[in-house]
Design an enzyme around this catalytic site. Structure first.
Site, PDB file in Angstrom:
ATOM      1  N   ASN A 155       0.821  -1.222   0.000  1.00 28.07           N
ATOM      2  CA  ASN A 155       0.000   0.000   0.000  1.00 28.07           C
ATOM      3  C   ASN A 155       0.852   1.268   0.000  1.00 28.07           C
ATOM      4  O   ASN A 155       0.554   2.229  -0.708  1.00 28.07           O
ATOM      5  CB  ASN A 155      -1.011  -0.010   1.157  1.00 28.07           C
ATOM      6  CG  ASN A 155      -0.377  -0.211   2.510  1.00 28.07           C
ATOM      7  OD1 ASN A 155       0.674  -0.836   2.627  1.00 28.07           O
ATOM      8  ND2 ASN A 155      -1.009   0.301   3.544  1.00 28.07           N
ATOM      9  N   ALA A 180       6.760  -6.276  -1.097  1.00 31.56           N
ATOM     10  CA  ALA A 180       5.574  -6.931  -1.673  1.00 31.56           C
ATOM     11  C   ALA A 180       5.792  -7.243  -3.153  1.00 31.56           C
ATOM     12  O   ALA A 180       6.265  -6.391  -3.914  1.00 31.56           O
ATOM     13  CB  ALA A 180       4.355  -6.032  -1.501  1.00 31.56           C
ATOM     14  N   GLU A 181       5.426  -8.442  -3.541  1.00 29.94           N
ATOM     15  CA  GLU A 181       5.587  -8.870  -4.933  1.00 29.94           C
ATOM     16  C   GLU A 181       4.699  -8.044  -5.875  1.00 29.94           C
ATOM     17  O   GLU A 181       4.984  -7.910  -7.059  1.00 29.94           O
ATOM     18  CB  GLU A 181       5.241 -10.368  -5.074  1.00 29.94           C
ATOM     19  CG  GLU A 181       6.275 -11.305  -4.471  1.00 29.94           C
ATOM     20  CD  GLU A 181       6.361 -11.237  -2.953  1.00 29.94           C
ATOM     21  OE1 GLU A 181       5.346 -10.927  -2.296  1.00 29.94           O
ATOM     22  OE2 GLU A 181       7.476 -11.477  -2.419  1.00 29.94           O
ATOM     23  N   GLY A 230       1.696  -5.385   7.797  1.00 29.00           N
ATOM     24  CA  GLY A 230       0.716  -6.076   6.957  1.00 29.00           C
ATOM     25  C   GLY A 230      -0.533  -6.389   7.748  1.00 29.00           C
ATOM     26  O   GLY A 230      -0.944  -5.600   8.598  1.00 29.00           O
ATOM     27  N   SER A 231      -1.117  -7.554   7.470  1.00 26.30           N
ATOM     28  CA  SER A 231      -2.424  -7.871   8.060  1.00 26.30           C
ATOM     29  C   SER A 231      -2.275  -8.592   9.399  1.00 26.30           C
ATOM     30  O   SER A 231      -1.236  -9.185   9.703  1.00 26.30           O
ATOM     31  CB  SER A 231      -3.216  -8.750   7.095  1.00 26.30           C
ATOM     32  OG  SER A 231      -2.553  -9.978   6.922  1.00 26.30           O
ATOM     33  N   GLU A 252       3.368  -4.010  12.662  1.00 28.23           N
ATOM     34  CA  GLU A 252       2.412  -2.929  12.404  1.00 28.23           C
ATOM     35  C   GLU A 252       1.309  -3.542  11.558  1.00 28.23           C
ATOM     36  O   GLU A 252       1.536  -3.895  10.404  1.00 28.23           O
ATOM     37  CB  GLU A 252       3.127  -1.764  11.699  1.00 28.23           C
ATOM     38  CG  GLU A 252       2.344  -0.467  11.805  1.00 28.23           C
ATOM     39  CD  GLU A 252       1.374  -0.282  10.671  1.00 28.23           C
ATOM     40  OE1 GLU A 252       0.226  -0.792  10.775  1.00 28.23           O
ATOM     41  OE2 GLU A 252       1.767   0.330   9.668  1.00 28.23           O
ATOM     42  N   LEU A 253       0.118  -3.692  12.158  1.00 26.92           N
ATOM     43  CA  LEU A 253      -0.896  -4.567  11.558  1.00 26.92           C
ATOM     44  C   LEU A 253      -2.194  -3.863  11.186  1.00 26.92           C
ATOM     45  O   LEU A 253      -3.251  -4.475  11.117  1.00 26.92           O
ATOM     46  CB  LEU A 253      -1.199  -5.717  12.538  1.00 26.92           C
ATOM     47  CG  LEU A 253       0.031  -6.515  12.979  1.00 26.92           C
ATOM     48  CD1 LEU A 253      -0.365  -7.600  13.961  1.00 26.92           C
ATOM     49  CD2 LEU A 253       0.752  -7.109  11.780  1.00 26.92           C
ATOM     50  N   CYS A 286      -3.224   2.261   6.716  1.00 26.99           N
ATOM     51  CA  CYS A 286      -3.512   1.766   8.064  1.00 26.99           C
ATOM     52  C   CYS A 286      -3.983   2.887   8.983  1.00 26.99           C
ATOM     53  O   CYS A 286      -4.693   2.637   9.941  1.00 26.99           O
ATOM     54  CB  CYS A 286      -2.276   1.084   8.634  1.00 26.99           C
ATOM     55  SG  CYS A 286      -0.808   2.106   8.518  1.00 26.99           S
ATOM     56  N   GLU A 383     -11.411  -3.772   9.153  1.00 26.93           N
ATOM     57  CA  GLU A 383     -10.696  -2.671   8.495  1.00 26.93           C
ATOM     58  C   GLU A 383     -11.091  -2.644   7.024  1.00 26.93           C
ATOM     59  O   GLU A 383     -10.857  -3.627   6.310  1.00 26.93           O
ATOM     60  CB  GLU A 383      -9.188  -2.918   8.625  1.00 26.93           C
ATOM     61  CG  GLU A 383      -8.341  -1.821   8.051  1.00 26.93           C
ATOM     62  CD  GLU A 383      -6.838  -2.086   8.181  1.00 26.93           C
ATOM     63  OE1 GLU A 383      -6.448  -3.259   8.285  1.00 26.93           O
ATOM     64  OE2 GLU A 383      -6.068  -1.119   8.165  1.00 26.93           O
TER      65      GLU A 383
HETATM   66  P1  NAD Z   1      -2.403 -10.513   3.217  1.00 26.21           P
HETATM   67  O1  NAD Z   1      -2.713 -10.891   4.601  1.00 26.21           O
HETATM   68  O2  NAD Z   1      -2.519 -11.547   2.154  1.00 26.21           O
HETATM   69  O3  NAD Z   1      -0.919  -9.929   3.075  1.00 26.21           O
HETATM   70  C1  NAD Z   1      -0.494  -8.801   3.795  1.00 26.21           C
HETATM   71  C2  NAD Z   1       0.982  -8.604   3.481  1.00 26.21           C
HETATM   72  O4  NAD Z   1       1.702  -9.665   4.079  1.00 26.21           O
HETATM   73  C3  NAD Z   1       1.335  -8.663   1.994  1.00 26.21           C
HETATM   74  O5  NAD Z   1       2.323  -7.688   1.733  1.00 26.21           O
HETATM   75  C4  NAD Z   1       1.887 -10.066   1.778  1.00 26.21           C
HETATM   76  O6  NAD Z   1       2.861 -10.130   0.752  1.00 26.21           O
HETATM   77  C5  NAD Z   1       2.505 -10.366   3.117  1.00 26.21           C
HETATM   78  N1  NAD Z   1       2.468 -11.769   3.485  1.00 26.21           N
HETATM   79  C6  NAD Z   1       1.457 -12.635   3.320  1.00 26.21           C
HETATM   80  N2  NAD Z   1       1.783 -13.850   3.829  1.00 26.21           N
HETATM   81  C7  NAD Z   1       3.027 -13.728   4.324  1.00 26.21           C
HETATM   82  C8  NAD Z   1       3.914 -14.616   4.991  1.00 26.21           C
HETATM   83  N3  NAD Z   1       3.566 -15.876   5.293  1.00 26.21           N
HETATM   84  N4  NAD Z   1       5.132 -14.155   5.343  1.00 26.21           N
HETATM   85  C9  NAD Z   1       5.501 -12.878   5.094  1.00 26.21           C
HETATM   86  N5  NAD Z   1       4.702 -11.989   4.483  1.00 26.21           N
HETATM   87  C10 NAD Z   1       3.477 -12.410   4.098  1.00 26.21           C
HETATM   88  O7  NAD Z   1      -3.309  -9.289   2.940  1.00 26.21           O
HETATM   89  P2  NAD Z   1      -3.579  -8.415   1.623  1.00 26.21           P
HETATM   90  O8  NAD Z   1      -4.633  -9.050   0.787  1.00 26.21           O
HETATM   91  O9  NAD Z   1      -2.291  -8.040   0.965  1.00 26.21           O
HETATM   92  O10 NAD Z   1      -4.232  -7.196   2.359  1.00 26.21           O
HETATM   93  C11 NAD Z   1      -5.378  -7.477   3.154  1.00 26.21           C
HETATM   94  C12 NAD Z   1      -5.371  -6.803   4.445  1.00 26.21           C
HETATM   95  O11 NAD Z   1      -4.091  -6.674   5.029  1.00 26.21           O
HETATM   96  C13 NAD Z   1      -5.849  -5.391   4.338  1.00 26.21           C
HETATM   97  O12 NAD Z   1      -7.237  -5.366   4.316  1.00 26.21           O
HETATM   98  C14 NAD Z   1      -5.290  -4.752   5.548  1.00 26.21           C
HETATM   99  O13 NAD Z   1      -6.141  -4.983   6.625  1.00 26.21           O
HETATM  100  C15 NAD Z   1      -4.014  -5.494   5.783  1.00 26.21           C
HETATM  101  N6  NAD Z   1      -2.833  -4.714   5.374  1.00 26.21           N
HETATM  102  C16 NAD Z   1      -2.339  -3.820   6.256  1.00 26.21           C
HETATM  103  C17 NAD Z   1      -1.248  -3.054   5.902  1.00 26.21           C
HETATM  104  C18 NAD Z   1      -0.694  -2.036   6.864  1.00 26.21           C
HETATM  105  O14 NAD Z   1      -0.193  -1.008   6.441  1.00 26.21           O
HETATM  106  N7  NAD Z   1      -0.706  -2.320   8.148  1.00 26.21           N
HETATM  107  C19 NAD Z   1      -0.686  -3.184   4.641  1.00 26.21           C
HETATM  108  C20 NAD Z   1      -1.205  -4.131   3.752  1.00 26.21           C
HETATM  109  C21 NAD Z   1      -2.290  -4.891   4.141  1.00 26.21           C
END
Ligand code: NAD
Length: 480
Positions: A155, A180-181, A230-231, A252-253, A286, A383
């Protein structure tokens, strides 16, 4: 940016840019058109091992570089990053979708973050304690934690990677970043600006199958510190793996930021600040303000002003002149946002949006305000990570604070009021890591940024962000 100009990057492993040697490929897509931009070749197990093998010796070399020299090298990298901001912004817009002006601002913000950490490198010091005998000395030292594995999302690929790269390198750690890929080229361009100034292997960049990369890096004895943005589900999973290895992790989630708009707030200026902030990056932030709790006497005015401003936003491809909001970054985000709005409407939320105004190609969603949202409706709980805001009226400040604190998240919060008494009450009782009052400034390089509750562990930025990459060591010695 045309497909012909965009190029998927390579990995940076052991000081060399080269293609990943794994079987997997990730197709990078332009979210404004849903057309492929290129194919990213992912890391193999051997690529990751090579990065790990290099990270240990690179750490030993980098931590021996005096802090003033580390600062100077990082600052030269930052100067290069600033000089290339236009080109990097074009890459970011192509692969992520945000408007060019936002992409450029993100690049400059990433530069500011790294610059702040670089300067702070010169101020990492321990302390001397009064010794218990005349011939003794007691020192508390701050030393770099060791090789870092960091994971950043799509993002804000530049800023969220910069928080990790800047802190780790300034503290004297080496770092392997898995960015991120979905958005690989902009981060690679930023990494290239910095890596030119660094010894081989101090900063490495990999792309791969996320679970394979995180497992390999977290389980390796080389890695001493982890950082993930991430999430919640992925953060929880990585925290469990880190716990099994007894490794420190910063998380940071995300958030579900409350906004308390009091009776004495100026609705016009509140909306003028909140609408661009909400819909920046199509709401995929976020810290995005999401749950608006508005004093009942001002609620109708607020809904009208907010919807009018949201409806006025110019939506289009990020590289089109005048675009104020681009597409969502992926098809899965578009589907998730549409689903969230439909489920919330089914629970009784009123959907306020101007239909039929988004481009048909690509992953565009209209800015949407949900009014009178029941507390158990999905949009009040999950979220949105998209251009969706919720609104509810409140009758007392106690009620507003209780509504705001209902969330599992606790990252950012916002308050609009002129009352010192209200400011004091909310800043003491709102369960958030960052609170902005009559403004939007919840994240600046010199201040800690981190969440409470499900929003994460620890802080990034500020001296707390630097501390996350340091260990504390006590030395007690006697003079013979
Ligand atoms: P996701 O849970 O699939 O992935 C989130 C991030 O984690 C991605 O960048 C992904 O490449 C990475 N990831 C996934 N599995 C991983 C693993 N096993 N090891 C290391 N990294 C891994 O979610 P998404 O579809 O990309 O986004 C969905 C939700 O994630 C959003 O709705 C939001 O709530 C949250 N998110 C939060 C932030 C933030 O700034 N805190 C950023 C991106 C997504």
């Amino acid at each position: 940016m045309s497909v012909a100009i965009y190029r998927c990057p390579e990995l940076l492993v052991a000081g060399r840019w080269r293609a990943g040697r794994g079987e997997g490929r990730h197709v990078v897509v332009d979210p404004a058109t849903a057309e492929p931009l290129g194919e990213l070749r992912l890391a193999s197990r051997a690529d990751l091992q090579e990065a790990l093998d290099c990270a240990g010796p690179a750490f030993e070399a980098w931590k021996a570089v005096p802090a003033h020299e580390r600062c100077a090298r990082l600052e030269r990298g930052v100067a290069r990053l600033r000089a290339r901001a236009d080109d990097i912004a074009a890459l970011l817009t192509a692969e992520q979708g945000k408007p060019l002006a936002e992409a450029r601002a993100e690049c400059l913000m990433a530069a500011d973050l790294i610059k702040w950490y670089a300067e702070e490198a010169r101020r990492v010091h321990g302390r001397v304690l009064p010794a218990r005998s005349a011939d003794a000395r007691m020192d508390v030292l701050k030393v770099p934690a060791g090789p870092v594995a960091a994971f950043s999302p799509w993002n804000f690929p530049l800023v969220l990677s910069a928080r990790k790269i800047g802190g780790a390198l300034a503290a004297g750690c080496s770092i392997i970043l898995k960015a991120a890929e979905e958005t690989p080229a902009s981060v690679a361009a930023m990494v290239a600006c910095l890596a030119e100034e660094l010894p081989e292997g101090v900063l490495q960049l990999v792309y791969g199958v996320p679970a394979e990369v995180s497992t390999a890096l977290i389980e390796s004895p080389v890695i001493r510190k982890l950082s993930f943005t991430g999430s919640v589900p992925v953060g929880r999973h990585l925290a469990q793996m880190a716990a099994a290895q007894l490794k420190r992790i910063t998380l940071e989630l995300g958030g579900h930021a409350p906004v308390i708009v009091c009776e004495d707030a100026d609705i016009e200026s509140t909306v003028a600040l909140m609408v661009p902030h909400k819909f920046r990056n199509a709401g995929q932030a976020c810290l995005a303000p999401t749950r608006f709790f508005v004093a009942r006497s001002r609620y109708a005015d607020f809904l009208e002003a907010f919807q009018a401003a949201a409806d006025d936003l110019r939506i289009g491809p990020g590289d089109a002149p005048g675009t104020q909001m681009g597409p969502l970054a992926q098809a899965r985000r578009l589907h998730a946002v549409q689903d969230l709005v439909a489920r919330s409407a089914a629970c009784g939320a009123r959907v306020l949006t101007r239909a039929g105004r988004v481009p048909e190609a690509g992953y565009f969603a209209a800015p949407t305000l949900l009014a009178d949202v029941p507390l158990d409706a999905p949009a009040m709980v999950e979220e949105p990570f998209g251009p969706v805001a919720c609104a509810l009226p409140f009758d007392s400040l106690d009620e507003a604070i209780a509504l705001a604190n209902r969330s599992d998240y606790g990252l950012a919060g916002y308050l609009f009021t002129d009352s010192a008494r209200t400011i004091q009450a909310v800043s003491q009782r709102l369960e958030v890591g960052s609170l902005a009052i009559n403004g939007i400034g919840v994240s600046v390089p010199e201040a800690p940024f981190g969440g409470l509750k499900a929003s994460g562990w620890g802080s990034e930025s500020g001296i707390e962000g630097m501390e996350a990459f340091l260990e504390t060591r006590f030395t007690h010695y006697s003079v013979p």
